[in-house]
Design an enzyme around this catalytic site. Sequence first.
Site, mmCIF file in Angstrom:
data_model
loop_
_atom_site.group_PDB
_atom_site.id
_atom_site.type_symbol
_atom_site.label_atom_id
_atom_site.label_comp_id
_atom_site.label_asym_id
_atom_site.label_seq_id
_atom_site.Cartn_x
_atom_site.Cartn_y
_atom_site.Cartn_z
ATOM 1 N N GLU A 35 -29.862 52.241 113.794
ATOM 2 C CA GLU A 35 -29.970 51.889 112.449
ATOM 3 C C GLU A 35 -29.618 52.621 111.421
ATOM 4 O O GLU A 35 -29.890 53.869 111.471
ATOM 5 C CB GLU A 35 -31.513 51.162 112.103
ATOM 6 N N GLU A 95 -32.459 39.028 105.040
ATOM 7 C CA GLU A 95 -33.352 38.287 105.574
ATOM 8 C C GLU A 95 -34.543 38.184 104.521
ATOM 9 O O GLU A 95 -35.433 39.017 104.173
ATOM 10 C CB GLU A 95 -34.102 39.083 106.609
ATOM 11 N N LYS A 135 -38.490 39.107 104.958
ATOM 12 C CA LYS A 135 -39.153 40.346 105.103
ATOM 13 C C LYS A 135 -39.964 40.764 103.815
ATOM 14 O O LYS A 135 -39.728 40.436 102.845
ATOM 15 C CB LYS A 135 -37.957 41.389 105.077
ATOM 16 N N GLU A 164 -35.732 45.379 100.565
ATOM 17 C CA GLU A 164 -35.909 44.938 101.923
ATOM 18 C C GLU A 164 -35.406 43.851 102.565
ATOM 19 O O GLU A 164 -34.857 43.634 103.560
ATOM 20 C CB GLU A 164 -37.363 45.071 102.288
#
Length: 447
Positions: free
Chosen positions: A262, A316, A319, A325
């Site tokens: 990542e 997303e 999250k 985030e």
Amino acid sequence: MALLALQSLRFVIFGVSALLFSATAYSIGVNYGTLADNLPPPAQVANFLKTRTTIDQIKIFDSNPDILRAFANTGIGVTVTVGNGDIPAITKLPAARDWVATHILPFYPSTKINYIAVGNEIMATADKNLIAHLVPAMKTLHNALVLAKITDIKVSTPHSLGILSISEPPSVGRFRRGYDKVVFAPMLEFHRQTKSPFMVNPYPYFGFSPNMLNYCIFKPNRGVHDKFTGITYTNMFDAQMDAVYSAMKVLGYGDVEIMVAETGWPSLGDPNQVGVNLENAATYNGNLLKHISSGKGTPLMPNRRFQTYLFSLFNENLKPGSTAERNFGLFRPDFTPVYDIGILKQSAGGAPTPTVPSGKKWCVPKPDATDEALQSNINYVCSTGVDCKPIQPGGACYNPNTIRSHASYAMNAYYQTSGRHDFNCDFANTGVLATSDPSHGPCRYIS
């Protein structure tokens, strides 16, 4: 990234192989997270990645059967993840064989599963039970694969850089005392024996301060000097990777492959959050890809390439944590890019080299603009006499047929034909000026 998991640069990313990077095949992947309630079905995602992008590797944070079925026969490599809570059980061979029978065999080899990640950033959980069972689980899962006559799926586990007790300067990088010989030495021995990669999640974003921003996103800077080697580092990514390498080398495992499981940079943050914006996200990811694909490696690992997975495929919206985030995504749920990264096949070009902004500006929707607001923008623009034929059926900009894509074209057309003042791109605070041309395929934006 444990619970972490613009329009200024164009670059080619993910899974671009020999056609782009020379005679040596090379690919870059993306993390496909699903903590959202607005994502498209996996079958649509698989079709989009295969037919519209150059992505050829994904990593998921579970073993979702719908995703595994959707990626069958696409040729896209898939990394699946064993849930953290399953780790103690699969230290026993019968349980590990059951896991393989349930989560791998129904899909393999039609789905190109190439890695299994055992948990995610287990060391960062500080859960002594999980940590104690991690390496045994990896070994047992590997044995279960062998018994199933599967030899081309490698087993690993991703780590945050919290595994290091010392990371600066890079040459003195060390694993946390107490875990170095008890956990990491046997883990690295396992990787050596099975020829599997040591997975790390380097995020310069989490280590940056405002005065170090250019150092973090590969922009010109004074560099950071390592007095022990005489090396001056010009970017934090190399420094982080070399710190991991130094820790591995001290234990005698400098030869083990390192994978970047990542890395990324958010495009939107909380109000007044320094360094978090579309331009820096595009700059970091673009320059990272250029750097990795060059084959230069790092100062302590010259000429080494690192299989790399950017975080993440989508924004997303569920999250937890800060706004950032929820805004690491490269694409929105309607498949339009959050910022232009050059991976769509009709716009993919040569080597992954960021283009220098031309000085021109384009008006595009803000990432958090709602479809309702954007539809209002379309209605307004088209009522003013601006030519909206390109976003009507049959028009050059009709596809992708989404409100956001159509609004992007319409808002920019209004901005360009109304005087190019900043206020012409306000649209009730739903528009933002970008410095990279959002044109794609046959759709050419007015400039």
